[in-house]
Design a protein around this motif. Sequence first.
Motif, PDB file in Angstrom:
ATOM      1  N   ILE A   1       6.987   3.502 -16.436  1.00  0.00           N
ATOM      2  CA  ILE A   1       6.419   3.219 -17.757  1.00  0.00           C
ATOM      3  C   ILE A   1       6.473   1.734 -18.070  1.00  0.00           C
ATOM      4  O   ILE A   1       5.473   1.125 -18.483  1.00  0.00           O
ATOM      5  N   ASN A   2       7.629   1.117 -17.833  1.00  0.00           N
ATOM      6  CA  ASN A   2       7.742  -0.328 -18.070  1.00  0.00           C
ATOM      7  C   ASN A   2       6.802  -1.118 -17.164  1.00  0.00           C
ATOM      8  O   ASN A   2       6.195  -2.101 -17.593  1.00  0.00           O
ATOM      9  N   ALA A   3       6.695  -0.683 -15.912  1.00  0.00           N
ATOM     10  CA  ALA A   3       5.796  -1.376 -14.975  1.00  0.00           C
ATOM     11  C   ALA A   3       4.341  -1.225 -15.402  1.00  0.00           C
ATOM     12  O   ALA A   3       3.552  -2.174 -15.293  1.00  0.00           O
ATOM     13  N   GLU A   4       3.973  -0.042 -15.891  1.00  0.00           N
ATOM     14  CA  GLU A   4       2.600   0.168 -16.355  1.00  0.00           C
ATOM     15  C   GLU A   4       2.287  -0.701 -17.577  1.00  0.00           C
ATOM     16  O   GLU A   4       1.175  -1.216 -17.718  1.00  0.00           O
ATOM     17  N   ILE A   5       3.276  -0.866 -18.454  1.00  0.00           N
ATOM     18  CA  ILE A   5       3.066  -1.727 -19.627  1.00  0.00           C
ATOM     19  C   ILE A   5       2.883  -3.174 -19.192  1.00  0.00           C
ATOM     20  O   ILE A   5       1.979  -3.874 -19.668  1.00  0.00           O
ATOM     21  N   ARG A   6       3.729  -3.636 -18.298  1.00  0.00           N
ATOM     22  CA  ARG A   6       3.596  -5.027 -17.819  1.00  0.00           C
ATOM     23  C   ARG A   6       2.273  -5.234 -17.099  1.00  0.00           C
ATOM     24  O   ARG A   6       1.612  -6.271 -17.279  1.00  0.00           O
ATOM     25  N   LYS A   7       1.885  -4.256 -16.275  1.00  0.00           N
ATOM     26  CA  LYS A   7       0.603  -4.369 -15.578  1.00  0.00           C
ATOM     27  C   LYS A   7      -0.559  -4.405 -16.564  1.00  0.00           C
ATOM     28  O   LYS A   7      -1.500  -5.207 -16.426  1.00  0.00           O
ATOM     29  N   ALA A   8      -0.512  -3.540 -17.570  1.00  0.00           N
ATOM     30  CA  ALA A   8      -1.582  -3.523 -18.578  1.00  0.00           C
ATOM     31  C   ALA A   8      -1.635  -4.842 -19.333  1.00  0.00           C
ATOM     32  O   ALA A   8      -2.719  -5.337 -19.673  1.00  0.00           O
ATOM     33  N   ARG A   9      -0.470  -5.442 -19.582  1.00  0.00           N
ATOM     34  CA  ARG A   9      -0.445  -6.736 -20.281  1.00  0.00           C
ATOM     35  C   ARG A   9      -1.045  -7.831 -19.397  1.00  0.00           C
ATOM     36  O   ARG A   9      -1.792  -8.686 -19.880  1.00  0.00           O
ATOM     37  N   TYR A  10      -0.713  -7.809 -18.103  1.00  0.00           N
ATOM     38  CA  TYR A  10      -1.304  -8.791 -17.178  1.00  0.00           C
ATOM     39  C   TYR A  10      -2.822  -8.605 -17.090  1.00  0.00           C
ATOM     40  O   TYR A  10      -3.586  -9.591 -17.082  1.00  0.00           O
TER      41      TYR A  10
END
Length: 460
Positions: A138-147
């Motif tokens: 979940i945290n990785a998906e949020i960071r990826k979406a932000r990038y």
Amino acid sequence: MKIKLYKNIFLLFLILNFSNFSAYAENTVDTVFNKNKIVTFSLLKHENTLGEIDYFDFLRSSIITQPEFLFANLQSIEKSENLKYAQRQRWPELNARVINDHALDRDIDDITSIRKRRDDSFDAVVELSQPIYSGGTINAEIRKARYDHNLSNIEKENALSNLILDANKYYLSAVKSKELYDYGIMLIDEMAPYLEKVKERVDIGITDPIELALFSIKFNALKSRIQILKTQQDRDIAIFEYFFEKKFSEIYFPEVSVMSIRMNNSRETYNVKGAKIKLNSAKEETKIIKGEFRPQLGFNTRYTRYDLDEDENDSDIRGGVYFSMPLFTFGRARAKISSYKAKENATQMNIDIERKADEVGETEIVNIVQSAINTRSEIFSSFKDTQNQRRIIKNRLDSTAFSAESYVNSGLEEINLLEEFLDVEIRLLHGYFTYLHQNQGLNNLIRVSPWIVRIIKKGI
């Protein structure tokens, strides 16, 4: 009252000093700028020109409705919504369902089996589930979406900057073609009467017939050249009107200040910046894949209301913790993770490729602009000299030293030098804009940004 008065005096003092400092800074910048600036197309000294501010306004207004920017803007909106979705993955999920389970037919020998002979059901279930640990996905998906969202903003700025380059190119091509064609028509109109005069000189024996033949050949060559210029003018004006969605009328050469430039390694292109963001996004993708093969932990709570079709109020609340973990995937996990790791390494290499292309492109642009700065005055002087020579030859028509061939040759050379000079001025301005584009500065020069464009489109 005294404290308030002192505050007002202090604020007034700060405002006055800031104003003086701003004025001093403006004067200092203007002084340095004026020493080094070159104003494009100023050597022509045309009566009608387009000032820098008006030209920037024209370019700015032309890119608002271009499909390239609209596409980039929609992509940015998509990435923004994807970011919202990823952030909300942390929140619990509430589901409701109705279970309507009726036995349509039974053929059971064991009449004592409760499981096999269970009654029909018509139940309602409300379930709340909350993930506690999902392997970091979940945290990785949020960071990826932000990038990805940041990348879409870079691509939107890049689209704006590229549209400015396109608008500048189409504008300059159209105004150059119009200038050359009009100048060529002027030469034709001026030289056409001289064809008859040269024939008269041949008839009375002043001029050799070969001179008439050479004049006719060169004059026809000049007319052919003008026809080519007309074709180019029609093409460039058609492109202008299609791109800008307006008639080509009262369009003049822009006088834009251009500074001398040099290599700037401190600023990156949009492509290099985007490649770095893509690398961060690829790293997060790898973390997401790794998280798929890590433990999953959470809890859920379920409320069940039994037999809705009956008057009974039977219900229960159940809940618990769920846990799952893949123990052995027969190499699928390793293969998938290795695949995304290889993609991450390829993205890393792409940064070096973009940086290399950036340095090569900027070196070429700097050389083009510096060459234009160094040669523009010399080429324009040659053009003016050829123009003067044509006028001198024209004025010697009644002299025995008049050369019809030299007269028309000077006209051909004159329009060639004019075209060369206009090409140099276009390379100077377009090269300067491209240099600013390479260093992410063109939007600032034109004073346009995705947010300003959004406000303009809303009519605010």
